[in-house]
Enzyme design. Sequence first.
Site, PDB file in Angstrom:
ATOM      1  N   ASN A   9      13.342 -13.684   2.710  1.00 49.15           N
ATOM      2  CA  ASN A   9      13.948 -12.444   2.232  1.00 49.15           C
ATOM      3  C   ASN A   9      13.270 -11.310   2.987  1.00 49.15           C
ATOM      4  OD1 ASN A   9      14.874 -10.216   0.893  1.00 49.15           O
ATOM      5  ND2 ASN A   9      13.966 -10.741  -1.103  1.00 49.15           N
ATOM      6  N   TRP A  10      13.988 -10.786   3.964  1.00 52.88           N
ATOM      7  CA  TRP A  10      13.389  -9.739   4.802  1.00 52.88           C
ATOM      8  C   TRP A  10      13.276  -8.405   4.059  1.00 52.88           C
ATOM      9  CZ3 TRP A  10      16.212 -10.276  10.237  1.00 52.88           C
ATOM     10  CH2 TRP A  10      15.757 -11.434  10.872  1.00 52.88           C
ATOM     11  N   LYS A  11      13.950  -8.276   2.923  1.00 52.06           N
ATOM     12  CA  LYS A  11      13.972  -7.008   2.180  1.00 52.06           C
ATOM     13  C   LYS A  11      14.415  -5.876   3.128  1.00 52.06           C
ATOM     14  CE  LYS A  11      10.770  -9.022  -1.059  1.00 52.06           C
ATOM     15  NZ  LYS A  11       9.715  -8.869  -2.059  1.00 52.06           N
ATOM     16  N   HIS A  97      17.479 -10.295  -7.760  1.00 51.90           N
ATOM     17  CA  HIS A  97      16.069 -10.136  -7.373  1.00 51.90           C
ATOM     18  C   HIS A  97      15.415  -9.103  -8.292  1.00 51.90           C
ATOM     19  CE1 HIS A  97      12.471  -9.253  -5.117  1.00 51.90           C
ATOM     20  NE2 HIS A  97      12.667 -10.386  -4.473  1.00 51.90           N
ATOM     21  N   GLU A  99      13.417  -6.782  -7.755  1.00 56.15           N
ATOM     22  CA  GLU A  99      13.419  -5.406  -7.244  1.00 56.15           C
ATOM     23  C   GLU A  99      14.747  -4.723  -7.556  1.00 56.15           C
ATOM     24  OE1 GLU A  99      12.209  -6.464  -3.267  1.00 56.15           O
ATOM     25  OE2 GLU A  99      10.243  -6.992  -4.060  1.00 56.15           O
ATOM     26  N   GLU A 169      10.861 -16.382  -9.533  1.00 60.98           N
ATOM     27  CA  GLU A 169       9.952 -15.423  -8.906  1.00 60.98           C
ATOM     28  C   GLU A 169       9.256 -14.628  -9.999  1.00 60.98           C
ATOM     29  OE1 GLU A 169      11.172 -14.623  -4.541  1.00 60.98           O
ATOM     30  OE2 GLU A 169      12.090 -13.102  -5.802  1.00 60.98           O
ATOM     31  N   GLY A 175       4.682  -9.835  -3.752  1.00 58.82           N
ATOM     32  CA  GLY A 175       4.046  -8.831  -2.899  1.00 58.82           C
ATOM     33  C   GLY A 175       2.650  -8.439  -3.339  1.00 58.82           C
ATOM     34  N   SER A 215       4.372 -14.314  -3.174  1.00 57.29           N
ATOM     35  CA  SER A 215       3.155 -14.475  -2.372  1.00 57.29           C
ATOM     36  C   SER A 215       2.973 -15.898  -1.843  1.00 57.29           C
ATOM     37  CB  SER A 215       1.927 -14.034  -3.162  1.00 57.29           C
ATOM     38  OG  SER A 215       2.042 -12.673  -3.522  1.00 57.29           O
ATOM     39  N   GLY A 236       8.949 -13.673   0.992  1.00 54.01           N
ATOM     40  CA  GLY A 236       9.066 -12.266   1.369  1.00 54.01           C
ATOM     41  C   GLY A 236       8.229 -11.971   2.600  1.00 54.01           C
ATOM     42  N   GLY A 237       7.043 -11.411   2.391  1.00 58.09           N
ATOM     43  CA  GLY A 237       6.169 -10.971   3.479  1.00 58.09           C
ATOM     44  C   GLY A 237       5.994 -11.995   4.598  1.00 58.09           C
TER      45      GLY A 237
HETATM   46  P1  13P Z   1       6.455 -11.972  -1.253  1.00 60.54           P
HETATM   47  O1  13P Z   1       6.533 -13.341  -0.627  1.00 60.54           O
HETATM   48  O2  13P Z   1       6.228 -10.875  -0.271  1.00 60.54           O
HETATM   49  O3  13P Z   1       5.542 -11.955  -2.439  1.00 60.54           O
HETATM   50  O4  13P Z   1       7.925 -11.672  -1.838  1.00 60.54           O
HETATM   51  C1  13P Z   1       8.554 -12.640  -2.599  1.00 60.54           C
HETATM   52  C2  13P Z   1       9.948 -12.232  -2.815  1.00 60.54           C
HETATM   53  O5  13P Z   1      10.224 -11.251  -3.484  1.00 60.54           O
HETATM   54  C3  13P Z   1      11.010 -13.017  -2.172  1.00 60.54           C
HETATM   55  O6  13P Z   1      12.263 -12.668  -2.647  1.00 60.54           O
END
Ligand code: 13P
Length: 254
Positions: A9-11, A97, A99, A169, A175, A215, A236-237
């Site tokens: 997930n590149w966000k 998600h 967010e 999640e 994050g 994470s 994510g990251g």
């Molecule tokens: P991180 O891997 O950066 O914690 O993010 C997880 C995430 O929100 C994937 O959708």
Amino acid sequence: MRKNIVAGNWKMNLDYEQGLSLFSEIVNMVKDEVVGDQEVVVCSPAIHLHSLHQLTNSNKVSVGAQNIYQAESGAYTGEVSAAQVRSTGAEYVILGHSERRAYFAETDEVLAEKVNLALKNSLKPIFCIGETKDQREQGEFFNVIQEQLEKGVFHLSASEFAKIVLAYEPVWAIGTGLTASPEQAQEVHAFIRKSIAKAYNSDVAEATTILYGGSCNPTNAKELFSQTDIDGGLIGGASLKSRDFLDIVKVFNT
Ligand code: 13P
């Protein structure tokens, strides 16, 4: 019997050129290094989708969006529909998600509409669920997750539900560098699978891919993914670095 998937997930990261360049690296590395039958999905900002889809040269790498709007089409300035996403060649869409639930006030009811529109337009939802830090500390997390499932996806028929991927999640792990322990994650994944068995049946439950997100990195992925009910990750990251992302994907090589 169920599919293992590692999805990035590149966000809201990477401009157009950076996205193409990272995706090309990923496609080449997958071709050279992946020997299992795990599926790799990259969920990019909408502006990248069509170009990334054109770069997929093996059916092991698919492309997905991070959101769709809850109406078919019309006067919704700035929004993107399920049909528009599908027309780029994208196969998946992340829905629910945390967010989007938190910053864009997406309710379970809106999310159920988005799930329906995704399926109607042949997009596979990666439906996210998970509790906040407070909800975990209060011991409410099973109730929270049960409600998110009931309101977001359990209205589907069994054949529709079969097209869904779930992602657990925990919000407190996203994050933050704080990963759920393999035991904590497995406990919730087993709960989710039991809940699916109750809503549908055990065959449907056993066939559902349930990803862990929060994470996840090349160091902790192996132990997490070796848990009985964890079928991969939503990253994510670490999905923004091709080497890290591939190392996570390759957990399923062995
Ligand atoms: P991180 O891997 O950066 O914690 O993010 C997880 C995430 O929100 C994937 O959708």
